[in-house]
Structure formats: structure tokens, C-alpha cells
Motif scaffolding. Structure first.
Motif, short mmCIF file in Angstrom:
data_model
loop_
_atom_site.label_atom_id
_atom_site.label_comp_id
_atom_site.label_asym_id
_atom_site.label_seq_id
_atom_site.Cartn_x
_atom_site.Cartn_y
_atom_site.Cartn_z
N THR A 75 0.71 -1.18 0.00
CA THR A 75 0.06 -0.01 -0.04
C THR A 75 0.82 1.28 0.01
N VAL A 76 0.34 2.46 -0.17
CA VAL A 76 1.07 3.75 -0.41
C VAL A 76 1.80 4.01 1.05
N GLY A 77 0.87 3.74 2.27
CA GLY A 77 1.49 3.86 3.48
C GLY A 77 2.69 2.76 3.83
N GLN A 78 2.53 1.55 3.31
CA GLN A 78 3.96 0.56 3.53
C GLN A 78 5.05 1.12 2.69
N ALA A 79 4.70 1.30 1.53
CA ALA A 79 5.83 1.91 0.65
C ALA A 79 6.39 3.35 1.12
N ILE A 80 5.75 4.20 1.93
CA ILE A 80 6.45 5.08 2.48
C ILE A 80 7.09 4.57 3.70
N LEU A 81 7.03 3.61 4.39
CA LEU A 81 7.85 2.96 5.46
C LEU A 81 8.82 1.91 4.87
N ASN A 82 8.80 1.57 3.79
CA ASN A 82 9.64 0.67 3.08
C ASN A 82 9.39 -0.66 3.48
N ILE A 83 7.87 -0.96 3.57
CA ILE A 83 7.23 -2.23 3.55
C ILE A 83 6.39 -2.71 2.43
N GLN A 84 6.25 -4.16 2.57
CA GLN A 84 5.62 -4.56 1.59
C GLN A 84 5.19 -5.97 2.04
N TYR A 85 4.09 -6.52 1.02
CA TYR A 85 3.57 -7.82 1.48
C TYR A 85 4.21 -8.85 1.14
N LYS A 86 4.27 -9.80 1.95
CA LYS A 86 4.96 -11.37 1.47
C LYS A 86 3.96 -12.44 1.61
N ASN A 87 3.89 -13.38 0.60
CA ASN A 87 3.15 -14.43 0.61
C ASN A 87 3.35 -15.39 1.80
N ASN A 88 2.80 -15.45 2.78
CA ASN A 88 3.11 -16.40 4.02
C ASN A 88 2.66 -17.51 4.09
N LEU A 89 2.06 -17.97 2.80
CA LEU A 89 1.58 -19.30 2.59
C LEU A 89 2.52 -20.17 2.05
N SER A 90 3.41 -19.56 1.57
CA SER A 90 4.61 -20.31 0.89
C SER A 90 5.53 -20.98 1.86
N GLN A 91 6.02 -22.16 1.88
CA GLN A 91 6.73 -22.88 2.85
C GLN A 91 8.19 -22.34 2.93
N THR A 92 8.69 -21.55 2.02
CA THR A 92 10.15 -21.24 2.05
C THR A 92 10.08 -19.72 2.93
N GLU A 93 11.26 -19.50 3.68
CA GLU A 93 11.32 -18.33 4.28
C GLU A 93 11.75 -16.88 3.51
N LYS A 94 12.18 -17.32 2.17
CA LYS A 94 12.51 -16.20 1.35
C LYS A 94 11.40 -15.48 0.95
N TYR A 95 11.62 -14.47 0.23
CA TYR A 95 10.50 -13.42 0.08
C TYR A 95 9.94 -14.07 -1.00
N GLN A 96 8.42 -14.03 -1.05
CA GLN A 96 7.61 -14.70 -2.14
C GLN A 96 6.44 -13.56 -2.36
N PRO A 97 6.37 -12.96 -3.54
CA PRO A 97 5.31 -11.89 -3.79
C PRO A 97 3.69 -12.71 -3.64
N LEU A 98 3.02 -11.66 -3.76
CA LEU A 98 1.56 -12.09 -3.49
C LEU A 98 1.12 -12.68 -4.87
N SER A 99 0.30 -13.67 -4.60
CA SER A 99 -0.45 -14.23 -6.15
C SER A 99 -1.48 -13.59 -6.30
N LYS A 100 -2.03 -13.75 -7.62
CA LYS A 100 -2.78 -12.83 -8.20
C LYS A 100 -4.34 -13.53 -7.17
N HIS A 101 -4.53 -14.41 -6.96
CA HIS A 101 -5.68 -14.72 -6.17
C HIS A 101 -5.52 -13.96 -4.76
N GLN A 102 -4.64 -14.01 -4.22
CA GLN A 102 -4.55 -13.09 -3.14
C GLN A 102 -4.72 -11.65 -3.28
#
Length: 304
Positions: A75-102
Motif C-alpha cells: 500500500t502507499v503507507g507501506q511504501a513510505i515506510l519501506n514495507i511490502q506484503y509477503k505471501n506467508n502461505l509459501s513454505q520457504t522463508e525467502k520473500y515470495q510476492p503475492l499471488s493474483k488470487h491473494q
């Protein structure tokens, strides 16, 4: 190649206060966008947007979603604070972007949910049929249940620090930092300067109420009047009691304080109640006794 490198980014957890700040920034942005949009219709007939307000808001929030969550995973507020969403359903601890369904479900839960709440209230507010009343009760019960779940989710968030909203928990999306956070270093000179300024500001806040600004202003004006000089006609008016020494107008209910100058009753009374040590701005005499004039001032003397 770029996408594979992006997926290998490490995950940095976000503080609770940063996630709450991002939510507040999002609300502030929405209010700003809506106020700027409604200002375009100030010249139109009142109530033009009233019938279509939920749909207009949903369209604006859809545009925001398209250029924030859908394209940047933040979101805009997250971008200002250098934050973004991660797909937490993925099993890996590395960053995974959100899927289209999410992303689509995020749109439905946030934009669609708020539109449905506002529009259903308008649809069932004036319905008196029994079936509509039952549907309205079910909707109110569902809205109350969602608010209760949101409260429970917030309590869990305060304990664990993940999923600040119920939508994030349902969709399995988590806030993470885009880049590793560096250690903040603040110089001692800056800290000392800030402490000195705050101490001085607190001292002024304590000192200013103790200063009699009205008396100081009158004292300065009494010093400036002899320097500026008064014309003979003005002195004559003052001597003959044809002007108030405070407001400069024809004295209403003229009173004296023991000197040769005249004041309106309300002018001198208000100043004396405000300051018991009030002095005449013309000659500096203290208030001895507030007495009305012993002779009558005729309005015709102004033209004499």
C-alpha cells in the motif's frame, strides 16, 4: 533472471508500530483523495454524489488498489515506510510476492466489503417488509461478528506482531521490510540542540501566561505617543473629554480614574477587571477611583 533474484531476498520482520503507522497512513491517504475529489463538485448542486457515493468511493479505492497492491505488493503507507506484503502461505522463508488470487481477494475483502456495508445500509434502511428486516438483522449480525473477530485478531497481533488486520490473516499475507534496516545513528550535537530547544520552549510556555501582555502594550503605546506627537486638535479633544483615551472614539458613559483623561465605561471597566494595576495609557496614572464625569458632554460640541 530478475524475478529469481527478487525471490531470493531475505525476509525482515516488521515492528508492530510500523504496521500500525502504515494503516494510519493509508487512512489519511484515502481521506485526502476523497476530499480532493469532492472539492471538484463544490460548484454543483448539493447532494449530487449522495446517491452514488459508495460506488464512487469503490471506484477510487479500486484505482488505488491497482497501482499499489496489484503492481507493487504494498500500500502507499507501506511504501513510505519501506514495507511490502509477503505471501506467508509459501513454505520457504525467502520473500515470495503475492499471488493474483491473494490480490483479487484483497480487493474483494477491502473495497468490496466496504461498498457492500455502505450500500446495504442504504438498501435496507427504508424497507419495512418482514423479509427485508430479517436480511438486515443478518447483515448487522455478520458485521458485528466481523468486528469482534477483528478485535480478537488485533489482540493476537499485539502479542505476536503478525497480521495487523483480519484480511491479512485470512489471506495469509504478511508485512516485511523491503530492505534490511540499518542502525540509526544520531549525533550528540543534534540531540543536545533538540533538548535545549525543547527546554526553552517549555520555559516559554510556562512564562508567557505570567506576562501581562495588555499592560505591556499600553505601556509601550504611552511611550510611543509622545514620540509620535499629537496634533493640537487631538489634544484639545482629549482635554475637553470628547474622545476615549483607550478606543479613541466618542466616550460612551464617560468615566475618569482620577486623572484629566476620559474613558468609555466599558473600556475602562474591562481593562481594570483584567488588570487591577491598570494605568492610564496617556499619563501613566493609576486607577484611584472609577467615577463618572461630573458634567455633560454634548454631541453638538463636535461641530462647534
Amino acid at each position: 533472471m530478475a524475478s529469481s533474484i527478487g525471490n531470493e531476498k531475505s525476509v525482515n520482520p516488521v515492528l508492530r508500530i510500523s504496521q500500525l503507522d502504515a494503516l494510519e497512513l493509508n487512512k489519511a491517504l484515502e481521506q485526502l483523495v476523497w476530499s480532493q475529489f469532492t472539492s471538484c463538485f463544490h460548484g454543483f448542486k448539493p447532494g449530487v454524489l449522495a446517491h452514488f457515493e459508495p460506488e464512487v468511493k469503490a471506484f477510487l479505492w479500486f484505482i488505488l488498489w491497482r497501482f499499489t497492491i496489484y503492481s507493487k505488493n504494498a500500500t502507499v503507507g507501506q511504501a513510505i515506510l519501506n514495507i511490502q506484503y509477503k505471501n506467508n502461505l509459501s513454505q520457504t522463508e525467502k520473500y515470495q510476492p503475492l499471488s493474483k488470487h491473494q490480490k483479487l481477494w484483497y480487493l474483494i475483502f477491502t473495497v468490496g466489503g466496504r461498498w457492500l456495508e455502505e450500500r446495504c445500509y442504504d438498501l435496507f434502511s427504508n424497507r419495512q417488509l418482514q423479509s427485508f428486516c430479517k436480511i438486515k438483522r443478518y447483515i448487522n449480525f455478520g458485521a458485528g461478528l466481523l468486528k469482534l473477530c477483528g478485535l480478537l485478531n488485533f489482540l493476537v497481533f499485539l502479542q505476536k506482531g503478525t497480521f495487523a488486520t483480519l484480511t491479512e490473516r485470512i489471506l495469509g499475507i504478511r508485512s516485511v521490510f523491503c530492505k534490511p534496516q540499518s542502525v540509526r545513528q544520531v549525533g550528540f550535537e543534534y540531540m543536545n540542540r533538540e533538548l535545549l530547544w525543547h527546554g526553552f520552549a517549555e520555559f516559554l510556555i510556562y512564562l508567557l501566561p505570567l506576562i501581562n501582555v495588555q499592560k505591556l502594550k499600553l505601556k509601550i503605546s504611552s511611550w510611543c505617543l509622545p514620540i509620535a506627537g499629537l496634533s493640537n486638535s487631538e489634544n484639545t479633544l482629549s482635554v475637553h473629554s470628547k474622545e476615549c483615551s483607550l478606543c479613541g472614539e466618542w466616550p460612551t458613559m464617560p468615566h475618569t480614574i482620577g486623572c484629566s483623561h476620559v474613558f468609555c465605561y466599558y473600556c475602562i471597566k474591562s481593562n481594570y477587571l483584567f488588570d487591577m494595576y491598570f494605568t492610564c495609557p496617556k499619563c501613566g496614572s493609576e486607577v484611584q477611583s472609577l467615577q463618572p464625569l461630573r458634567y455633560k458632554i454634548e454631541m453638538t460640541e463636535l461641530h462647534g
